[in-house]
Write a protein that holds these residues in place. Structure first.
Motif, mmCIF file in Angstrom:
data_model
loop_
_atom_site.group_PDB
_atom_site.id
_atom_site.type_symbol
_atom_site.label_atom_id
_atom_site.label_comp_id
_atom_site.label_asym_id
_atom_site.label_seq_id
_atom_site.Cartn_x
_atom_site.Cartn_y
_atom_site.Cartn_z
ATOM 1 N N GLN A 224 -3.934 -17.537 10.735
ATOM 2 C CA GLN A 224 -2.388 -17.668 10.436
ATOM 3 C C GLN A 224 -1.665 -16.392 9.707
ATOM 4 O O GLN A 224 -0.778 -15.927 10.521
ATOM 5 C CB GLN A 224 -1.902 -18.737 10.059
ATOM 6 C CG GLN A 224 -2.349 -20.156 10.756
ATOM 7 C CD GLN A 224 -1.733 -21.501 10.288
ATOM 8 O OE1 GLN A 224 -0.984 -21.282 9.354
ATOM 9 N NE2 GLN A 224 -2.257 -22.532 10.588
ATOM 10 N N TYR A 225 -2.332 -15.977 8.863
ATOM 11 C CA TYR A 225 -1.850 -14.957 7.964
ATOM 12 C C TYR A 225 -1.834 -13.557 9.085
ATOM 13 O O TYR A 225 -1.028 -12.963 9.214
ATOM 14 C CB TYR A 225 -2.646 -14.548 6.814
ATOM 15 C CG TYR A 225 -2.039 -13.183 6.208
ATOM 16 C CD1 TYR A 225 -1.180 -13.652 5.241
ATOM 17 C CD2 TYR A 225 -2.708 -12.059 6.477
ATOM 18 C CE1 TYR A 225 -0.661 -12.196 4.681
ATOM 19 C CE2 TYR A 225 -2.022 -10.869 5.950
ATOM 20 C CZ TYR A 225 -1.266 -11.200 4.899
ATOM 21 O OH TYR A 225 -0.579 -9.986 4.362
ATOM 22 N N MET A 226 -2.912 -13.387 9.574
ATOM 23 C CA MET A 226 -3.111 -12.223 10.590
ATOM 24 C C MET A 226 -2.036 -12.343 11.904
ATOM 25 O O MET A 226 -1.507 -11.401 12.223
ATOM 26 C CB MET A 226 -4.599 -12.001 11.221
ATOM 27 C CG MET A 226 -5.672 -12.072 10.088
ATOM 28 S SD MET A 226 -5.427 -10.513 9.042
ATOM 29 C CE MET A 226 -5.915 -9.333 10.308
ATOM 30 N N ASP A 227 -1.935 -13.614 12.296
ATOM 31 C CA ASP A 227 -0.894 -13.694 13.291
ATOM 32 C C ASP A 227 0.328 -13.343 13.056
ATOM 33 O O ASP A 227 1.158 -12.508 13.629
ATOM 34 C CB ASP A 227 -0.898 -15.044 14.182
ATOM 35 C CG ASP A 227 -2.275 -15.647 14.707
ATOM 36 O OD1 ASP A 227 -2.801 -14.317 15.348
ATOM 37 O OD2 ASP A 227 -2.503 -16.730 14.829
ATOM 38 N N LYS A 228 0.856 -13.718 11.731
ATOM 39 C CA LYS A 228 2.216 -13.645 11.246
ATOM 40 C C LYS A 228 2.454 -12.199 10.721
ATOM 41 O O LYS A 228 3.504 -11.504 10.956
ATOM 42 C CB LYS A 228 2.548 -14.596 10.188
ATOM 43 C CG LYS A 228 3.739 -14.647 9.393
ATOM 44 C CD LYS A 228 4.001 -15.550 8.711
ATOM 45 C CE LYS A 228 5.745 -15.514 7.889
ATOM 46 N NZ LYS A 228 5.681 -16.488 6.808
ATOM 47 N N PHE A 231 -0.674 -9.044 13.720
ATOM 48 C CA PHE A 231 -0.616 -9.090 15.140
ATOM 49 C C PHE A 231 0.807 -9.122 15.965
ATOM 50 O O PHE A 231 1.172 -8.161 16.484
ATOM 51 C CB PHE A 231 -1.420 -10.030 15.883
ATOM 52 C CG PHE A 231 -2.988 -10.106 15.296
ATOM 53 C CD1 PHE A 231 -3.526 -9.142 15.046
ATOM 54 C CD2 PHE A 231 -3.331 -11.368 15.013
ATOM 55 C CE1 PHE A 231 -4.616 -9.015 14.529
ATOM 56 C CE2 PHE A 231 -4.991 -11.430 14.775
ATOM 57 C CZ PHE A 231 -5.450 -10.355 14.570
ATOM 58 N N LYS A 232 1.905 -10.181 15.352
ATOM 59 C CA LYS A 232 3.027 -10.166 15.834
ATOM 60 C C LYS A 232 3.753 -9.078 15.445
ATOM 61 O O LYS A 232 4.746 -8.428 16.330
ATOM 62 C CB LYS A 232 3.645 -11.575 15.362
ATOM 63 C CG LYS A 232 3.303 -12.784 15.989
ATOM 64 C CD LYS A 232 3.910 -14.072 15.582
ATOM 65 C CE LYS A 232 3.250 -15.365 16.288
ATOM 66 N NZ LYS A 232 3.842 -16.536 15.896
ATOM 67 N N PRO A 233 4.213 -8.405 14.325
ATOM 68 C CA PRO A 233 4.852 -7.264 14.033
ATOM 69 C C PRO A 233 4.204 -5.972 14.731
ATOM 70 O O PRO A 233 5.012 -5.300 15.090
ATOM 71 C CB PRO A 233 4.327 -6.994 12.473
ATOM 72 C CG PRO A 233 4.051 -8.325 11.955
ATOM 73 C CD PRO A 233 3.279 -8.868 12.905
ATOM 74 N N LEU A 234 3.127 -6.083 15.011
ATOM 75 C CA LEU A 234 2.458 -4.821 15.918
ATOM 76 C C LEU A 234 2.679 -5.428 17.567
ATOM 77 O O LEU A 234 2.312 -4.261 18.406
ATOM 78 C CB LEU A 234 1.062 -4.644 15.776
ATOM 79 C CG LEU A 234 0.737 -3.956 14.541
ATOM 80 C CD1 LEU A 234 -0.646 -4.023 14.379
ATOM 81 C CD2 LEU A 234 1.457 -2.656 14.308
ATOM 82 N N GLY A 235 3.071 -6.506 17.777
ATOM 83 C CA GLY A 235 3.343 -7.052 19.255
ATOM 84 C C GLY A 235 1.988 -7.099 19.924
ATOM 85 O O GLY A 235 2.023 -6.999 21.173
ATOM 86 N N MET A 236 1.049 -7.289 19.038
ATOM 87 C CA MET A 236 -0.417 -7.654 19.633
ATOM 88 C C MET A 236 -0.658 -9.115 20.186
ATOM 89 O O MET A 236 -1.264 -9.720 19.271
ATOM 90 C CB MET A 236 -1.462 -7.248 18.643
ATOM 91 C CG MET A 236 -1.482 -5.796 18.248
ATOM 92 S SD MET A 236 -2.557 -5.196 16.989
ATOM 93 C CE MET A 236 -4.121 -5.283 17.530
ATOM 94 N N LYS A 286 -1.679 -0.401 20.140
ATOM 95 C CA LYS A 286 -0.574 -0.530 19.364
ATOM 96 C C LYS A 286 -1.158 -0.273 18.029
ATOM 97 O O LYS A 286 -0.529 0.516 16.852
ATOM 98 C CB LYS A 286 -0.083 -1.687 19.565
ATOM 99 C CG LYS A 286 0.618 -2.033 20.852
ATOM 100 C CD LYS A 286 1.131 -3.403 21.078
ATOM 101 C CE LYS A 286 1.568 -3.361 22.564
ATOM 102 N NZ LYS A 286 2.056 -4.941 23.175
ATOM 103 N N TYR A 287 -2.374 -0.674 17.571
ATOM 104 C CA TYR A 287 -3.128 -0.770 16.376
ATOM 105 C C TYR A 287 -3.162 0.703 15.966
ATOM 106 O O TYR A 287 -2.769 1.236 14.868
ATOM 107 C CB TYR A 287 -4.229 -1.524 16.401
ATOM 108 C CG TYR A 287 -4.978 -1.562 15.262
ATOM 109 C CD1 TYR A 287 -4.415 -2.041 13.896
ATOM 110 C CD2 TYR A 287 -6.416 -1.226 15.042
ATOM 111 C CE1 TYR A 287 -5.053 -1.975 12.756
ATOM 112 C CE2 TYR A 287 -7.248 -1.131 13.860
ATOM 113 C CZ TYR A 287 -6.438 -1.760 12.893
ATOM 114 O OH TYR A 287 -7.203 -1.655 11.444
ATOM 115 N N LEU A 288 -3.822 1.732 17.131
ATOM 116 C CA LEU A 288 -4.023 2.854 16.734
ATOM 117 C C LEU A 288 -2.713 3.610 16.422
ATOM 118 O O LEU A 288 -2.685 4.692 15.676
ATOM 119 C CB LEU A 288 -4.553 3.666 17.860
ATOM 120 C CG LEU A 288 -6.392 3.044 18.274
ATOM 121 C CD1 LEU A 288 -6.713 3.840 19.390
ATOM 122 C CD2 LEU A 288 -7.209 3.177 16.946
#
Length: 664
Positions: A224-228, A231-236, A286-288
């Motif tokens: 959940q931490y990673m999603d919030k 991932f979500k801030p990066l649009g992943m 997006k991550y890169l």
């Protein structure tokens, strides 16, 4: 990771592939080759040129390595220049790989865990240099050193754990279970046995523990931490720590090294900060982009610019010329392929899938790839070709000036060392004629000294010795791809108190002492080794598994035990083991083949003849097994195996020796 091949000149190969498909203009060179010459010194600039380079490259290496499908993403200056797929996500269904195909990215996950931990550090919720136990909610880490373990140590692969893979469990059944991190960690807790920060060891447990600290500090499950927050801030939107039905439907099929279909493994616990993230080419772009833009993506600043730079800067080195790790999970292996650039890389390997990300900060360039085969060889081929094509070496490398090493100075280097991750990898150094001689299980090498602590072998591979907290030579790092040396530092093995019943002049003493120092065979009672005592089949199996060296890697244990017992008429744990039964078990794990013709005398059961012949011809014999006057060898196959004999056989088979050994 798998063994890697020596550096090859792949650029010429792919230029030839281009020549075969391109039109030839009036000057005799194909149009695509002209484009290559025009742009390759400036890095990737144009999507069409990149595809002209990459298309034949992927066609060749995918065929070479039995890879069915791969994605490929190139990012530069905040723009995604290429994001495409090659081949099939599922060759049986003819489903092509595209930018939305899901892959397990394996240990590339560690860089995301590093990002999350650094994110909390930016917010003042974690101090990278504070005792990690502060962030574990009361959980205690066994520590035999006087130095605290920190988040910085975890993120730089330097926690000093005795078993860095002790919590690495993989199985198809784990994909459908929910196993929390806390209890799993408590049930599989290693011990800190080296001062944290002192030695580099590729460490899966360290990142699992870092993930639990993130979970505990944030107050929410890791996924959940990673999603919030990532991932979500990066649009992943197609990236997850956990396997979801929708992403599973887009998952590329998994294939083995020969291109055969294999089941998908998942790790335990369910949230795997060390390796459970799944993603797509579109999301990895997006991550890169965020990494290259110093932690920023769109209007989101995920980490500070200073922290983002630190994540891409080497914090641990074997020598200034041999980078090892950043504080973000990135590594520096295969640095000879970087062509003088500062490059950070991270590979990920799971059953049937392989990934690689490469970031070149000063050139504001990065690429990633994931494919449905677990060979690391293809990703290294692409990495080499990419660097040679876009960032070729522009300086003539100066040949090192060697310094004479005298025998007295060599004393601090000589001795037996063991890799701190792969215990099967042992190396012995000795001195001769101003050089160091290294004997390891994969061969022998000669090293010339460049500077104190830095040496070079006959092939140009560097080896750096490292000091411990007391200032003594305790470790070395060898950047050769031979034998997996590059995965971790190796640590010097120090002798232990000798056994009271092993005579100083015993021809078995050296073998017994080495196995004692390596914790393979210890005292049978008190301070007594009891060299003339027999062993049960179970006792020998336990010692054999430790000598084999994979006992600290859970995913190999069951298969190793099955392999060890292959071909035995029966296995009775309480029965006294014979020499020929021991020979079969050793051959099974060592996979020895006869090195020469051997004439056996005495009686050996038909089921053991091949194993005994293999051991004898390779020189894996005890001191009391000798060549007779008629040239035959009596292995004494049906006699009970004595403990001193077991020590000799195990040391010769699984020690530092390069086989075959001479038979006397």
């Amino acid at each position: 990771m798998s063994k890697m091949k020596p550096k090859l000149n792949m650029a010429a190969l792919f230029l030839c592939a281009t020549l075969m498909t391109a039109c030839t203009p009036s000057d005799g060179k194909p149009e695509s080759a002209q484009a290559v010459e025009k742009t390759n010194l400036n890095g990737p600039q144009d999507a069409k040129e990149i595809e002209a380079f990459a298309d034949p490259l992927f066609a060749e290496v995918m065929k070479k390595h039995n890879v069915n499908g791969s994605n490929f993403v190139v990012v530069k200056d905040g723009k995604v220049l290429v994001n495409k797929g090659y081949g099939y996500a599922d060759k049986e269904k003819k489903t092509p790989v595209d930018k939305n195909t899901v892959f397990q990215i394996g240990s590339v996950t560690k860089t995301f865990t590093g990002l999350a931990a650094n994110q909390l550090a930016d917010q003042g919720k974690i101090d990278l240099h504070e005792d990690i136990q502060t962030y574990l909610g009361g959980m205690k880490i066994p520590n035999k050193t006087e130095k605290k373990l920190t988040m910085f140590d975890l993120l730089t692969y330097t926690p000093g754990f005795d078993f860095p893979d002790i919590a690495s469990y993989y199985s198809p059944e784990f994909a459908n279970k929910d196993m929390p991190m806390k209890q799993f960690i408590l049930d599989h807790m290693p011990t800190v046995v080296r001062p944290p920060g002192e030695a580099y060891t590729y460490d899966n447990f360290g990142f699992l523990l870092a993930g639990y600290a993130i979970e505990n500090v944030s107050g929410m499950p890791f996924h959940q931490y990673m999603d919030k927050n990532v991932f979500k801030p990066l649009g992943m939107n197609s990236t997850s720590v956990r396997l979801t039905p929708e992403l599973n439907n887009r998952m590329a099929a998994h294939y083995g090294l020969a291109g055969e279909l294999v089941p998908m493994d998942w790790n335990a616990p369910t949230d795997g900060p060390q390796g459970s993230i799944i993603s797509t080419g579109d999301d990895m772009a997006k991550y890169l982009t965020m990494l290259l833009q110093k932690g920023k993506y769109g209007d989101q600043q995920l980490v500070s610019e200073k922290t983002a730079e630190q994540m891409l800067t080497y914090q641990v080195v074997a020598d200034k010329s041999i980078p090892q790790t950043t504080v973000g999970g990135f590594e520096g292996y295969r640095n000879e392929l970087a062509n003088g650039q500062r490059v950070v890389i991270k590979g990920g390997n799971v059953t049937g899938h392989q990934s690689l990300i490469v970031v070149i900060p000063e050139k504001n360039t990065a690429f990633s790839m994931s494919y449905n085969n677990e060979t690391v060889m293809m990703s290294m081929d692409v990495y080499e070709a990419f660097m040679d094509h876009y960032f070729p070496e522009t300086k003539t490398l100066e040949k090192p000036v060697y310094v004479h090493l005298d025998e007295k100075d060599a004393e601090k280097y000589v001795g037996l060392y063991q890799n701190t991750r792969f215990f099967f990898l042992k190396s012995k150094f000795s001195y001769a004629d101003g050089k160091l001689l290294m004997e390891t299980g994969t061969g022998k090498h000669t090293f010339k000294m460049i500077t104190p602590l830095l040496f070079e072998d006959e092939s140009g591979n560097k080896l750096a010795f490292k000091k411990d907290h007391r200032g003594s030579i305790e470790y070395f790092y060898y950047n050769s791809m031979e034998g997996n040396h590059f995965v971790s530092d190796s640590q010097k093995i120090h002798g232990k108190q000798p056994f009271s019943d092993v005579a100083e002049g015993s021809k078995y003493k050296s073998f017994i002492d080495v196995l004692h120092a390596l914790d393979i065979m210890g005292a049978k009672s008190g301070t007594r080794f009891e060299p003339q005592a027999s062993m049960t089949q179970s006792e020998f199996a336990d010692a054999l598994l430790r000598a084999h060296g994979w006992y600290g890697v859970p995913w190999t244990i069951d298969s190793t035990k099955r392999q060890m017992l292959t071909g035995l008429p029966s296995f009775d744990p309480n029965a006294i083991i014979t020499r020929q039964t021991a020979a079969v078990m050793i051959q099974n794990l060592k996979e020895l083949k006869p090195a020469s013709k051997v004439q056996l005398s005495g009686q050996t059961d038909a089921s053991a003849v091949e194993a005994v012949t293999a051991l004898v011809s390779q020189g894996v014999i005890d001191p009391d097994t000798t060549v007779k006057a008629d040239g035959s060898v009596d292995f004494r196959s049906n006699q009970p195996l004595l403990r001193q004999e077991a020590a000799a056989l195990l040391d010769k088979a699984f020690g530092h020796y390069a086989l075959p050994l001479p038979i006397k």
